[in-house]
Design a protein around this motif. Structure first.
Motif, short mmCIF file in Angstrom:
data_model
loop_
_atom_site.label_atom_id
_atom_site.label_comp_id
_atom_site.label_asym_id
_atom_site.label_seq_id
_atom_site.Cartn_x
_atom_site.Cartn_y
_atom_site.Cartn_z
N UNK A 126 -14.96 65.35 7.46
CA UNK A 126 -13.50 65.37 7.32
C UNK A 126 -13.13 64.92 5.91
N UNK A 127 -12.28 65.69 5.26
CA UNK A 127 -11.77 65.30 3.95
C UNK A 127 -10.65 64.29 4.16
N UNK A 136 -14.39 64.96 -4.25
CA UNK A 136 -13.56 64.48 -3.16
C UNK A 136 -14.16 63.32 -2.39
N UNK A 137 -13.58 63.05 -1.23
CA UNK A 137 -14.02 61.96 -0.37
C UNK A 137 -14.11 62.48 1.07
N UNK A 138 -15.26 62.34 1.67
CA UNK A 138 -15.47 62.81 3.04
C UNK A 138 -15.83 61.66 3.97
N UNK A 139 -15.34 61.76 5.19
CA UNK A 139 -15.83 60.92 6.29
C UNK A 139 -16.71 61.82 7.13
N UNK A 140 -17.99 61.46 7.26
CA UNK A 140 -18.96 62.32 7.95
C UNK A 140 -19.72 61.51 8.99
N UNK A 141 -20.30 62.22 9.96
CA UNK A 141 -21.11 61.51 10.94
C UNK A 141 -21.73 62.43 11.96
N UNK A 142 -22.66 61.88 12.73
CA UNK A 142 -23.25 62.60 13.86
C UNK A 142 -23.37 61.64 15.03
N UNK A 143 -23.50 62.21 16.23
CA UNK A 143 -23.62 61.43 17.45
C UNK A 143 -24.99 61.69 18.06
N UNK A 144 -25.69 60.62 18.41
CA UNK A 144 -27.03 60.76 18.99
C UNK A 144 -26.94 61.24 20.44
#
Length: 226
Positions: free
Chosen positions: A165-166, A127-135
């Protein structure tokens, strides 16, 4: 009673010597493993678990089966996390590592959350994910985000709020390793709006700059289900 000057100096020196020794420890395990078991009358309590006699350990203490099976994503966030930590593999006790499989339905997400005791490294399989974190606030709450494709890897530092998020039209699957036998998870929305007992709506209304009635609706939505 005043302590004589010489005695005071001796006390300070003694304290200075004792404190480092009292805080010292061997950073490496002093035995091959410490398989977790239920409460033992005469057991050894190590890192939140009792340990069985090493001579009684068996292969099943280090084994888990089932990560080839997709988790049920029929829920509000359209995702499922299958956890493999010390509760599933007793042999992970004291090892400082665990694993999860995450399944995402199309447009499903693993909502913003933190792991209080672990850094996470995630590899996308399908699949394809949009990922991230906030400092942190001190780093001006910067967003670090990427779109992942199969074979891509992303790291979420310990304690940072992060998400996946997919963004594709097909299911997605990822596996993640965590640097704790029991990383813990704090899902932001559930924690803030679904606490027991609830946080006063007026407090959250001011904190999030929302109308108090909006907060009440959110608390009703995230209230723990029996």
């Amino acid at each position: 009673m005043k302590i004589p000057h010489q005695s005071l100096i001796i006390s300070i020196i003694t304290l200075a010597l004792v404190i480092p020794f009292s805080n010292a420890y061997d950073p490496s395990p002093l035995q091959d493993f410490c398989v977790a078991v239920g409460n033992l009358k005469n057991g050894v309590f190590v890192n939140g678990k009792f340990c069985k006699d090493p001579k009684k350990a068996k292969a099943d203490d280090f084994f888990f089966s089932g990560l080839n099976q997709a988790g049920n994503t029929d829920n509000d966030v359209k995702s499922n996390v299958t956890t493999v930590n010390v509760d599933q593999i007793p042999g992970l006790n004291t090892m400082g590592i665990s694993l999860v499989r995450i399944d995402y339905a199309p447009y499903g997400q693993n909502p913003p959350h933190t792991h209080p005791r672990a850094t996470e490294i995630l590899v996308l399989i399908e699949g394809t994910l949009y990922v991230g974190f906030v400092s942190s606030n001190q780093d001006k709450n910067r967003l670090f985000a990427k779109t992942l494709h199969p074979g891509d890897v992303f790291v979420f530092p310990i304690g940072m709020i992060h998400f996946q998020v997919n963004i594709g039209k097909t299911p997605a699957v990822a596996f993640a390793g965590l640097s704790s036998q029991n990383a813990g998870v704090i899902t932001i929305a559930n924690t803030v709006f679904g606490s027991t007992p609830p946080i006063y709506p007026e407090v959250l209304a001011q904190a999030f700059q929302l109308d108090v009635n909006v907060v009440k609706d959110l608390e009703a939505k995230f209230a723990p289900k029996n």
